[in-house]
Design a protein around this motif. Structure first.
Motif, PDB file in Angstrom:
ATOM      1  N   THR A   1     -17.119   4.529  83.722  1.00 44.66           N
ATOM      2  CA  THR A   1     -16.484   4.909  82.461  1.00 44.66           C
ATOM      3  C   THR A   1     -16.390   3.682  81.560  1.00 44.66           C
ATOM      4  OG1 THR A   1     -15.241   6.640  83.558  1.00 44.66           O
ATOM      5  CG2 THR A   1     -14.401   5.899  81.440  1.00 44.66           C
ATOM      6  N   HIS A   2     -15.993   2.557  82.163  1.00 47.18           N
ATOM      7  CA  HIS A   2     -15.936   1.312  81.392  1.00 47.18           C
ATOM      8  C   HIS A   2     -17.337   0.924  80.928  1.00 47.18           C
ATOM      9  CE1 HIS A   2     -15.585  -3.187  80.961  1.00 47.18           C
ATOM     10  NE2 HIS A   2     -14.553  -2.799  80.240  1.00 47.18           N
ATOM     11  N   CYS A   3     -18.278   1.016  81.828  1.00 45.45           N
ATOM     12  CA  CYS A   3     -19.665   0.657  81.507  1.00 45.45           C
ATOM     13  C   CYS A   3     -20.206   1.497  80.346  1.00 45.45           C
ATOM     14  CB  CYS A   3     -20.530   0.828  82.761  1.00 45.45           C
ATOM     15  SG  CYS A   3     -22.290   0.741  82.461  1.00 45.45           S
TER      16      CYS A   3
ATOM     17  N   GLU B   1     -18.455   1.107  70.993  1.00 45.46           N
ATOM     18  CA  GLU B   1     -18.191  -0.114  71.777  1.00 45.46           C
ATOM     19  C   GLU B   1     -16.698  -0.412  71.716  1.00 45.46           C
ATOM     20  OE1 GLU B   1     -20.027  -2.617  73.577  1.00 45.46           O
ATOM     21  OE2 GLU B   1     -17.945  -3.282  73.804  1.00 45.46           O
ATOM     22  N   ILE B   2     -16.109  -0.686  72.872  1.00 39.44           N
ATOM     23  CA  ILE B   2     -14.652  -0.857  72.887  1.00 39.44           C
ATOM     24  C   ILE B   2     -14.208  -2.317  72.994  1.00 39.44           C
ATOM     25  CG2 ILE B   2     -13.922   1.444  73.577  1.00 39.44           C
ATOM     26  CD1 ILE B   2     -14.333  -0.988  76.319  1.00 39.44           C
ATOM     27  N   HIS B   3     -15.147  -3.226  72.897  1.00 41.28           N
ATOM     28  CA  HIS B   3     -14.752  -4.639  72.835  1.00 41.28           C
ATOM     29  C   HIS B   3     -15.009  -5.170  71.426  1.00 41.28           C
ATOM     30  CE1 HIS B   3     -15.761  -3.793  77.064  1.00 41.28           C
ATOM     31  NE2 HIS B   3     -14.589  -4.373  77.242  1.00 41.28           N
ATOM     32  N   GLY B   4     -14.350  -6.274  71.102  1.00 43.04           N
ATOM     33  CA  GLY B   4     -14.628  -6.942  69.832  1.00 43.04           C
ATOM     34  C   GLY B   4     -14.126  -6.221  68.604  1.00 43.04           C
TER      35      GLY B   4
ATOM     36  N   TRP C   1      -8.097   1.119  73.964  1.00 44.59           N
ATOM     37  CA  TRP C   1      -8.960   1.828  74.907  1.00 44.59           C
ATOM     38  C   TRP C   1      -8.591   1.452  76.340  1.00 44.59           C
ATOM     39  CZ3 TRP C   1     -12.164   0.878  78.974  1.00 44.59           C
ATOM     40  CH2 TRP C   1     -12.941   1.970  79.430  1.00 44.59           C
ATOM     41  N   HIS C   2      -8.412   0.161  76.589  1.00 42.53           N
ATOM     42  CA  HIS C   2      -8.124  -0.265  77.958  1.00 42.53           C
ATOM     43  C   HIS C   2      -6.760   0.254  78.433  1.00 42.53           C
ATOM     44  CE1 HIS C   2     -11.526  -2.937  77.001  1.00 42.53           C
ATOM     45  NE2 HIS C   2     -11.743  -2.991  78.309  1.00 42.53           N
ATOM     46  N   ARG C   3      -5.817   0.401  77.529  1.00 41.59           N
ATOM     47  CA  ARG C   3      -4.526   0.979  77.937  1.00 41.59           C
ATOM     48  C   ARG C   3      -4.727   2.426  78.396  1.00 41.59           C
ATOM     49  NH1 ARG C   3       0.880   0.189  74.540  1.00 41.59           N
ATOM     50  NH2 ARG C   3       0.797  -1.781  75.709  1.00 41.59           N
TER      51      ARG C   3
ATOM     52  N   PRO D   1      -7.032 -15.599  76.921  1.00 44.44           N
ATOM     53  CA  PRO D   1      -7.456 -15.667  78.307  1.00 44.44           C
ATOM     54  C   PRO D   1      -8.387 -14.540  78.799  1.00 44.44           C
ATOM     55  CG  PRO D   1      -5.244 -14.768  78.156  1.00 44.44           C
ATOM     56  CD  PRO D   1      -5.641 -15.163  76.767  1.00 44.44           C
ATOM     57  N   HIS D   2      -8.533 -13.431  78.071  1.00 41.69           N
ATOM     58  CA  HIS D   2      -9.233 -12.280  78.652  1.00 41.69           C
ATOM     59  C   HIS D   2     -10.629 -12.614  79.188  1.00 41.69           C
ATOM     60  CE1 HIS D   2     -12.202  -8.979  77.981  1.00 41.69           C
ATOM     61  NE2 HIS D   2     -11.451  -8.456  78.936  1.00 41.69           N
ATOM     62  N   SER D   3     -11.507 -13.107  78.306  1.00 37.27           N
ATOM     63  CA  SER D   3     -12.883 -13.313  78.766  1.00 37.27           C
ATOM     64  C   SER D   3     -12.980 -14.474  79.745  1.00 37.27           C
ATOM     65  CB  SER D   3     -13.807 -13.540  77.575  1.00 37.27           C
ATOM     66  OG  SER D   3     -13.841 -12.356  76.808  1.00 37.27           O
TER      67      SER D   3
ATOM     68  N   VAL E   1     -10.900 -15.239  82.060  1.00 34.18           N
ATOM     69  CA  VAL E   1     -10.576 -14.749  83.409  1.00 34.18           C
ATOM     70  C   VAL E   1     -11.758 -13.979  84.004  1.00 34.18           C
ATOM     71  CG1 VAL E   1      -9.053 -13.232  84.757  1.00 34.18           C
ATOM     72  CG2 VAL E   1      -8.078 -14.754  83.027  1.00 34.18           C
ATOM     73  N   HIS E   2     -12.417 -13.174  83.175  1.00 34.13           N
ATOM     74  CA  HIS E   2     -13.614 -12.479  83.676  1.00 34.13           C
ATOM     75  C   HIS E   2     -14.642 -13.486  84.191  1.00 34.13           C
ATOM     76  CE1 HIS E   2     -13.240  -8.166  82.872  1.00 34.13           C
ATOM     77  NE2 HIS E   2     -12.574  -8.468  81.769  1.00 34.13           N
ATOM     78  N   GLN E   3     -14.926 -14.482  83.366  1.00 33.95           N
ATOM     79  CA  GLN E   3     -15.945 -15.468  83.743  1.00 33.95           C
ATOM     80  C   GLN E   3     -15.565 -16.178  85.023  1.00 33.95           C
ATOM     81  OE1 GLN E   3     -18.863 -15.615  82.567  1.00 33.95           O
ATOM     82  NE2 GLN E   3     -18.233 -14.066  81.088  1.00 33.95           N
TER      83      GLN E   3
ATOM     84  N   ILE F   1     -10.093  -5.928  91.113  1.00 35.85           N
ATOM     85  CA  ILE F   1      -9.194  -6.870  90.444  1.00 35.85           C
ATOM     86  C   ILE F   1      -9.252  -6.701  88.926  1.00 35.85           C
ATOM     87  CG2 ILE F   1     -10.664  -8.912  90.087  1.00 35.85           C
ATOM     88  CD1 ILE F   1      -8.340 -10.552  91.345  1.00 35.85           C
ATOM     89  N   PHE F   2     -10.305  -6.039  88.449  1.00 34.83           N
ATOM     90  CA  PHE F   2     -10.414  -5.723  87.026  1.00 34.83           C
ATOM     91  C   PHE F   2      -9.134  -5.046  86.522  1.00 34.83           C
ATOM     92  CE2 PHE F   2     -11.107  -2.642  83.681  1.00 34.83           C
ATOM     93  CZ  PHE F   2     -11.965  -3.255  82.780  1.00 34.83           C
ATOM     94  N   PHE F   3      -8.620  -4.101  87.325  1.00 36.42           N
ATOM     95  CA  PHE F   3      -7.495  -3.286  86.861  1.00 36.42           C
ATOM     96  C   PHE F   3      -6.201  -4.101  86.822  1.00 36.42           C
ATOM     97  CE2 PHE F   3     -10.853  -0.541  88.279  1.00 36.42           C
ATOM     98  CZ  PHE F   3     -10.964   0.331  87.204  1.00 36.42           C
ATOM     99  N   ALA F   4      -6.085  -5.075  87.719  1.00 39.13           N
ATOM    100  CA  ALA F   4      -4.914  -5.961  87.689  1.00 39.13           C
ATOM    101  C   ALA F   4      -5.039  -6.929  86.509  1.00 39.13           C
ATOM    102  CB  ALA F   4      -4.798  -6.727  89.000  1.00 39.13           C
ATOM    103  N   HIS F   5      -6.261  -7.382  86.281  1.00 38.72           N
ATOM    104  CA  HIS F   5      -6.502  -8.256  85.132  1.00 38.72           C
ATOM    105  C   HIS F   5      -6.137  -7.513  83.844  1.00 38.72           C
ATOM    106  CE1 HIS F   5      -8.197 -10.933  82.269  1.00 38.72           C
ATOM    107  NE2 HIS F   5      -9.380 -10.378  82.171  1.00 38.72           N
ATOM    108  N   HIS F   6      -6.638  -6.300  83.705  1.00 38.90           N
ATOM    109  CA  HIS F   6      -6.360  -5.568  82.468  1.00 38.90           C
ATOM    110  C   HIS F   6      -4.931  -5.081  82.366  1.00 38.90           C
ATOM    111  CE1 HIS F   6      -9.556  -5.695  79.605  1.00 38.90           C
ATOM    112  NE2 HIS F   6     -10.314  -6.022  80.651  1.00 38.90           N
ATOM    113  N   ALA F   7      -4.267  -4.900  83.503  1.00 36.39           N
ATOM    114  CA  ALA F   7      -2.840  -4.573  83.423  1.00 36.39           C
ATOM    115  C   ALA F   7      -2.107  -5.766  82.803  1.00 36.39           C
ATOM    116  CB  ALA F   7      -2.280  -4.225  84.796  1.00 36.39           C
TER     117      ALA F   7
HETATM  118 CU1  C2O Z   1     -13.488  -3.947  78.946  1.00 39.19          CU
HETATM  119 CU2  C2O Z   1     -12.006  -7.018  80.372  1.00 39.19          CU
HETATM  120  O1  C2O Z   1     -13.206  -5.754  79.580  1.00 39.19           O
END
Ligand code: C2O
Length: 337
Positions: A89-91, A108-111, A118-120, A239-241, A243-245, A262-268
């Motif tokens: 779904t994210h992809c 596109e849901i970034h930028g 969207w992420h909420r 910090p968002h990107s 942390v992904h990197q 861990i994506f979901f904890a990061h986005h929380a």
């Molecule tokens: Cu939709 Cu942290 O990316």
């Protein structure tokens, strides 16, 4: 307060047009003749879900989350709640695959100003599906509290290779301290205090940068027909990107990122920062009062196996969505720099 064109429209997801632009990932779900239900905020019947720091979960909380994720992974491959389907779904919303309703332009849901919104919504449904799988209406996702020194490495629950919360490709970073943006030290005992301090400074700088301005905090307006990435808010870059990197492997590739739990904890935690910003006196009124923001809509499968269309106006207040964040110290908020 913005000079937007009179005929502008909010972006919304086209249910019948998703291109599998990443054929090897097959991000688009099969939506064939499914009826779409409009999301409605429900009056709260159960107590609020309380999202807690991932590193502070007790054994019982950690086991629940582990079990729910294992059940999600065990669903048939094409089940909308299946772990990979959820990651897809994210992809679909970040690979150019989803189209804007009635337009042959990607959604596109970034930028843009829809990064937080969207992420909420995504986490909201994900959390409720997990709760449903273990029959627990109080189940809450943990957040990765990387903005506090106690949470600056990978939380233990994500480190056990035999757990449903693991992602074996990620283990390289072990106990290392996260880098929130240009703070990577060499993880020697001497460099840790500096790295910790640098991370807190990044937090302070990025949060305060968007303090007084909705566009700097949320990102730039994005309306129907607009091209992707008009501009992201301060927090989205770091910090968002960062942390992904730093988390590496799946997490560092946007189309695969949600394949790491861990994506979901990061986005929380990202969502929590938005909630903190919203709770600051005066900021509530700075949420864009713009129908193209408030009426943008996305599609998700919910915990009742319905395909739901949810609008941004429904995700502005986490309490109305039935959850809150445990209050923990914000050592970066009043940092002297
Ligand atoms: Cu939709 Cu942290 O990316």
């Amino acid at each position: 307060q913005f000079g937007f064109p009179a005929r502008s429209k909010p972006v919304s997801t086209d249910p019948n047009n998703c291109l599998n632009l990443m054929p090897e990932l097959k991000c688009c779900q099969d939506r064939s003749p499914k009826k779409i239900v409009d999301f409605k905020l429900q009056p709260q019947s159960s107590p609020l879900r309380v999202r807690r720091p991932a590193h502070a979960l007790d054994t019982e909380e950690a086991q629940k989350y582990e079990r729910a994720t294992a059940l999600m992974r065990a669903l048939p491959d094409n089940h909308p709640w299946n772990f990979v389907q959820q990651a897809n779904t994210h992809c679909a919303y970040c690979s150019g695959s989803h189209r804007q309703l009635g337009l042959n332009i990607s959604f596109e849901i970034h930028g843009s100003w829809h990064f937080f919104t969207w992420h909420r919504a995504y986490l909201y449904f994900y959390e409720r599906i997990l709760g449903k799988l273990i029959n627990d209406t109080s189940f809450a996702l943990p957040f990765w509290n990387w903005d506090d020194p106690s949470g600056m490495s990978i939380p233990p629950i994500y480190r056990d290779n035999s757990s449903s919360l693991s992602n074996p490709t990620r283990y390289l970073i072990g106990l290392k301290f996260i880098d929130l943006g240009g703070c990577e030290g060499n993880n020697t005992v001497e460099s840790l205090p500096m790295q910790r301090q640098c991370n807190l400074q990044v937090m302070h700088r990025q949060f305060i940068a968007g303090f007084n301005s909705s566009s700097l905090f949320y990102g730039s307006p994005y309306r129907a027909g607009d091209n992707s990435f008009p501009g992201g808010g301060a927090i989205e870059s770091s910090p968002h990107s960062s942390v992904h990197q730093f988390t590496s492997s799946d997490m560092s590739i946007v189309t695969r990122a949600a394949r790491d739990p861990i994506f979901f904890a990061h986005h929380a935690n990202i969502d929590r920062l938005w909630a903190i910003w919203e709770s600051i006196p005066g900021n509530g009124s700075k949420v864009f009062n713009d129908k193209d923001f408030l009426e943008a809509s996305f599609l998700f499968w919910d915990e009742n196996m319905q395909l739901v269309r949810i609008m941004v106006r429904d995700v502005i207040d986490t309490r109305k969505l039935g959850y809150v964040y445990e209050q923990v110290p914000l050592p970066w908020m009043n940092l002297k720099t």
